[in-house]
Design a protein around this motif. Structure first.
Motif, short mmCIF file in Angstrom:
data_model
loop_
_atom_site.label_atom_id
_atom_site.label_comp_id
_atom_site.label_asym_id
_atom_site.label_seq_id
_atom_site.Cartn_x
_atom_site.Cartn_y
_atom_site.Cartn_z
N THR A 1 42.21 48.97 35.30
CA THR A 1 42.62 47.59 35.59
C THR A 1 43.74 47.60 36.62
O THR A 1 44.88 47.33 36.30
N GLU B 1 43.92 39.58 33.00
CA GLU B 1 42.58 40.10 32.72
C GLU B 1 41.55 38.98 32.72
O GLU B 1 40.45 39.13 33.24
N ASN C 1 39.99 44.54 42.13
CA ASN C 1 39.16 43.91 41.12
C ASN C 1 38.16 42.99 41.79
O ASN C 1 38.52 41.91 42.21
#
Lengths: 171, 281
Positions: free
Chosen positions: A71, A134, B32
């Motif tokens: 992450t 997240e 991401n």
């Protein structure tokens, strides 16, 4: 900062961070209660370390943990944020008589109640940031909140019990 | 100056904190794909709808102009239609191949963002994949060619304008049929350059330039522009021709996206040919 302190810090890093990424990472309670055990290292860093260095350490640790969680940036961001908040929280939690001459933050030097309050406050910030990032926003916010709650409790429990295990309180 | 430095030193911790946080955010957004996509998509939707709003306001002011243009276009289409009917009457024994008649579909769209002042200009229109617009389609307006669809989301599409330095358009001189490549040189939104017209041909000022049949993006014969001046240096084999574009990119309002039903077929066949060439080399 003495050589002794550096050794202590390195040892603490080994125990908390390495142990975290290898083992504790997989401790999950019902898919909501994660354990961010590596924070035990950041929270117990010596008070004698200057803030810029503290921020650098938290950045590196966060980055290191991120590599294992896949992450990028999330734990880094949260760790640096709580490290910046840490001195402010410590001043906020000053007991009536002020602090004694201390430079390490442990249960034995600060007392159980103080340590738990301190850990809980910073962990709420940290987990909130991590889970919001997240989810990349406020969608599933109730889910995020339950994750924050469980993770905070679980992590605090783990860090405190480890403290007891490592540093037996002075009688 | 001293005060500024003092100010910075007083807040050195905060500055270092910001520095690390920005580093973390860069990591976060660059690594991401989901977060990146969510961020850029939402921002895109916001910016696109904002552009839509502003263009609506602007279009209200330009209504008179647009009306005139559409009336002209109507008149021309009516004229074409009538001549077509006559032609069909004369040659009704020759059956037209229906596939060639319906080769191109025209999808009307409104321009909501446009620029002419950069080296690489793009146009945004208010139709997207929901209106069966796909990447690679040609875009024209009443006056001439406009560009080629570069990317499209559900309700919007971005067009690489002819005013883009990497955009080459296969065009031909209508009078003599010579084929060359048209490219914008990045300065004037009215002017472009036509290359690769061989020296032995006689090019005149004022010649019409249209799109050639050597591409699957535009139909043959879409208006491109007119020759304004012809240059050739001593021993060069090709002319460099200055062209005045027929499309006024500063005043684009409505465009048509061209859907070529046989584009895939043509492209795949051509790429097969190219493959064969490469292998034989």
């Amino acid at each position: 900062m003495k050589a002794n302190d550096i050794v202590k810090t390195a040892l603490s890093f080994m125990i908390f961070v390495i142990f975290h990424v290898l083992i504790v990472k997989y401790f999950v309670i019902g898919s909501v209660g994660l354990c961010f055990f590596y924070l035990g290292f950041l929270l117990t860093l010596s008070l004698s370390i200057p803030i810029p260095l503290l921020l650098l350490i938290s950045f590196l640790v966060g980055f290191f943990v991120d590599l294992f969680y896949d992450t990028p940036g999330i734990h880094t961001f949260a760790s640096v944020a709580i490290m910046f908040l840490r001195p402010k929280i410590i001043t906020l939690l000053t007991p009536l008589g002020g602090y004694d001459e201390i430079d390490e933050i442990t249960i034995s030097s600060m007392g159980v109640r103080w340590f738990i309050t301190y850990t809980l406050i910073l962990l709420v910030f940290h987990t909130l940031i991590v889970f919001l990032m997240e989810a990349s926003g406020f969608s599933y916010f109730h889910w995020t909140l339950s994750k924050v709650f469980c993770t905070t409790i679980f992590t605090t429990f783990m860090i405190c019990s480890f403290q007891y295990l490592l540093f037996t309180p002075k009688s | 100056m001293q005060k500024v430095i003092q100010f910075l030193i007083l807040r050195i911790n905060f500055i270092i904190f910001l520095f690390f946080e920005i580093l973390a955010l860069i990591l976060y957004f660059s690594n991401n794909p989901y977060q990146g996509a969510a961020f850029f998509n939402s921002s895109n939707a916001i910016s696109a709808s904002m552009m839509d709003f502003s263009s609506n306001t602007r279009h209200y002011i330009e209504l008179q102009d647009v009306n005139d243009k559409l009336a002209k276009e109507n008149a021309k289409l009516r004229f074409l239609l009538s001549s077509k009917i006559v032609q069909n009457d004369i040659s009704n024994r020759i059956k037209n191949d229906t596939s060639t008649i319906k080769k191109f579909n025209y999808i009307p769209a409104k321009v909501i963002n446009n620029s002419t002042d950069k080296y690489k200009n793009f146009i945004t229109i208010n139709k997207g994949s929901a209106d069966s617009i796909a990447v690679g389609m040609g875009v024209v307006c009443f006056d001439g060619i406009v560009g080629k669809v570069k990317s499209c989301s559900k309700n919007y599409a971005t067009i690489t304008s002819v005013l883009h330095q990497d955009m080459l358009i296969s065009s031909k001189l209508k009078r003599i049929g010579a084929i060359g490549a048209l490219r914008w040189d990045g300065n004037n939104a009215q002017m472009a350059k036509l290359f690769y017209i061989p020296r032995h041909l006689e090019v005149k000022k004022g010649d019409t330039i249209v799109s050639s049949e050597h591409n699957s993006v535009f139909p043959e014969g879409e208006m491109v522009g007119r020759v304004t001046s012809i240059n050739i240096k001593g021993d060069e084999n090709f002319y460099t021709i200055n062209v005045r574009l027929s499309t006024d990119f500063n005043k684009l309002s409505y465009v048509y996206v061209i859907k070529n039903k046989f584009k895939i077929e043509q492209d795949s066949l051509e790429s097969l040919n190219n493959l064969g060439k490469n292998e034989s080399k």
